[in-house]
Design an enzyme around this catalytic site. Structure first.
Site, mmCIF file in Angstrom:
data_model
loop_
_atom_site.group_PDB
_atom_site.id
_atom_site.type_symbol
_atom_site.label_atom_id
_atom_site.label_comp_id
_atom_site.label_asym_id
_atom_site.label_seq_id
_atom_site.Cartn_x
_atom_site.Cartn_y
_atom_site.Cartn_z
ATOM 1 N N ASP A 39 0.763 -1.218 -0.042
ATOM 2 C CA ASP A 39 0.034 0.031 -0.020
ATOM 3 C C ASP A 39 0.796 1.069 0.058
ATOM 4 O OD1 ASP A 39 0.896 0.247 2.520
ATOM 5 O OD2 ASP A 39 -1.008 -0.387 3.334
ATOM 6 N N GLY A 40 2.137 1.150 -0.325
ATOM 7 C CA GLY A 40 3.090 2.406 -0.247
ATOM 8 C C GLY A 40 3.686 2.814 1.085
ATOM 9 N N GLU A 41 3.200 1.976 2.067
ATOM 10 C CA GLU A 41 3.997 2.366 3.546
ATOM 11 C C GLU A 41 5.345 1.790 3.515
ATOM 12 O OE1 GLU A 41 1.110 1.749 6.796
ATOM 13 O OE2 GLU A 41 -0.399 3.080 6.030
ATOM 14 N N ARG A 95 15.696 24.365 -4.168
ATOM 15 C CA ARG A 95 15.252 25.470 -5.105
ATOM 16 C C ARG A 95 13.829 26.157 -4.764
ATOM 17 N NH1 ARG A 95 16.377 21.638 -10.083
ATOM 18 N NH2 ARG A 95 15.808 20.111 -8.392
ATOM 19 N N GLN A 96 12.860 25.587 -4.039
ATOM 20 C CA GLN A 96 11.663 26.424 -3.967
ATOM 21 C C GLN A 96 11.948 27.276 -2.756
ATOM 22 O OE1 GLN A 96 8.540 26.200 -5.823
ATOM 23 N NE2 GLN A 96 7.410 27.313 -4.508
ATOM 24 N N HIS A 130 19.759 29.995 -3.258
ATOM 25 C CA HIS A 130 19.751 31.093 -4.318
ATOM 26 C C HIS A 130 19.559 32.255 -3.390
ATOM 27 C CE1 HIS A 130 19.104 33.302 -7.945
ATOM 28 N NE2 HIS A 130 17.895 32.990 -8.061
ATOM 29 N N LYS A 195 20.832 32.569 -18.427
ATOM 30 C CA LYS A 195 19.462 31.550 -18.480
ATOM 31 C C LYS A 195 18.402 31.889 -18.105
ATOM 32 C CE LYS A 195 19.434 27.618 -15.742
ATOM 33 N NZ LYS A 195 19.845 26.552 -15.442
ATOM 34 N N ARG A 197 14.523 30.519 -17.374
ATOM 35 C CA ARG A 197 13.766 29.150 -17.386
ATOM 36 C C ARG A 197 12.221 29.471 -17.410
ATOM 37 N NH1 ARG A 197 14.371 23.755 -15.374
ATOM 38 N NH2 ARG A 197 16.527 24.395 -14.701
ATOM 39 N N ASP A 222 28.458 22.751 -13.441
ATOM 40 C CA ASP A 222 27.156 22.969 -12.927
ATOM 41 C C ASP A 222 27.032 22.281 -11.598
ATOM 42 O OD1 ASP A 222 25.103 24.725 -12.555
ATOM 43 O OD2 ASP A 222 23.880 23.960 -14.360
HETATM 44 C C1 R5P Z 1 19.672 25.743 -11.713
HETATM 45 O O1 R5P Z 1 20.096 27.029 -11.763
HETATM 46 C C2 R5P Z 1 20.864 24.729 -11.398
HETATM 47 O O2 R5P Z 1 22.142 25.322 -11.257
HETATM 48 C C3 R5P Z 1 20.986 24.090 -12.618
HETATM 49 O O3 R5P Z 1 21.595 24.543 -13.901
HETATM 50 C C4 R5P Z 1 19.532 23.405 -13.068
HETATM 51 O O4 R5P Z 1 18.878 22.756 -11.967
HETATM 52 C C5 R5P Z 1 19.929 22.183 -14.142
HETATM 53 O O5 R5P Z 1 18.406 21.815 -14.491
HETATM 54 P P1 R5P Z 1 18.065 21.034 -15.763
HETATM 55 O O6 R5P Z 1 19.194 19.808 -15.888
HETATM 56 O O7 R5P Z 1 16.609 20.619 -15.463
HETATM 57 O O8 R5P Z 1 18.308 22.062 -16.809
#
Ligand code: R5P
Length: 299
Positions: A39-41, A95-96, A130, A195, A197, A222
């Site tokens: 059941d996922g537990e 990231r959030q 960030h 970049k 997004r 990265d």
């Molecule tokens: C975001 O700014 C991170 O430094 C990575 O560049 C990012 O998370 C890479 O994400 P993805 O591989 O989905 O492009």
């Protein structure tokens, strides 16, 4: 059950890097037993006890793992652990770090608060910070340590050897810190992208100085590869600018087989990552870096 003064506990999916870390710290490495019910537990069993316990789990694909961490922490406390340290080479939900739209959870704060209540200390590597200055600012009581992997990445380049004509490429402004540090350590030049997004897989990148790679190899740097779109977009721009070869060196590799195929199709000849997240691209063990930090934390 055997009782230890100190031990490292790990789940099956990261036993190899956990064992390397335990060996570096001269600690026993105990595998946590995990059963997933239909059941996922999850059922978690910690088959030894330790006064001071390091709980090793990288938090890629984290949702089940977070609950299982809570269960493991609970079992360790029940068996007498007085000091409990989470070693999460990859820390999820970083990231959030704000609500981008009204009503969105600030996942970074919520998840760090959850971990804060379970652990006395948290050690991670290159969390994606960030808009906040330091990891400790989102932990109230746990001692939070964010390690930089740049010295290990630089050592990898020195040991593997790197073509002296190589240009280092950071895909965005955030990657300046790693590109700049590796450039300083290797003497190689670096350029940065810009970049934007628009969605999970919808990324636009400009590389204003791409002309500098003409006739030269490029090495993308990265902190993480998630879908791989960032690296693939950069590779297209670098080959359009007549780079002779494109490779990548990253900290955390989170992408799956379909994205790996797309990265290969984009012409990225080789991707090396740390073993922070278990992945076929792993080439850089984090054990020396983590061991050095943990000697301080667990002292
Ligand atoms: C975001 O700014 C991170 O430094 C990575 O560049 C990012 O998370 C890479 O994400 P993805 O591989 O989905 O492009």
């Amino acid at each position: 059950m055997i009782g230890y003064p100190a031990a490292l506990f790990a789940f099956a999916e990261t036993l190899d890097p956990a064992r390397r870390l335990a060996a570096a710290l001269d600690l026993p490495c105990i595998e946590i037993e995990l059963h997933r019910f239909p059941d996922g537990e999850s059922r978690v069993r910690v088959p030894a006890s330790a006064q001071a316990a390091l709980l090793y789990r990288s938090l890629d694909r984290p949702n089940d793992k977070l609950v299982e961490l809570m269960l493991a922490a609970s079992a360790l406390r029940d068996s007498g652990t007085a000091r409990l340290t989470l070693v999460a080479p990859y820390l999820c939900y970083m990231r959030q770090d704000m609500a981008f739209r009204p009503g969105e959870a600030v996942s970074q704060r919520a998840v760090c608060g959850f971990l804060d209540r379970l652990f006395d200390a948290v050690v991670t590597v290159e969390p994606h910070l960030h808009r906040i200055e330091s990891l400790s600012s989102v932990f109230d009581t746990a001692q939070a340590t964010a390690l930089s992997a740049t010295a290990l990445l630089a050592q990898t380049l020195r040991m593997d050897g790197v073509d002296p004509a190589t240009v280092l490429v950071g895909p965005d402004g955030e990657s300046r810190q790693w590109a700049e540090a590796l450039a300083a350590a290797t003497g190689l030049p670096f350029i940065l992208g810009d970049k934007h997004r628009a969605g999970d897989r919808d990324i636009r990148i400009a590389l204003p100085e791409a002309g500098r790679v003409q006739g030269r190899p490029a090495l993308l740097i990265d902190d993480m590869v998630s879908t791989g779109r960032t690296l693939a977009e950069c590779a297209a721009l670098l080959y359009a600018a007549k780079a002779t070869r494109v490779e990548a060196l990253v900290v955390h590799a989170l992408y799956g087989p379909a994205d790996a195929a797309a990265l290969a199709a984009a012409g990225i000849a080789r991707i090396r990552s740390t073993d922070g997240v278990p992945h076929p691209s792993n080439a850089v063990p984090l054990a020396p870096l983590l061991a050095e930090a943990l000697r301080g934390v667990s002292a």
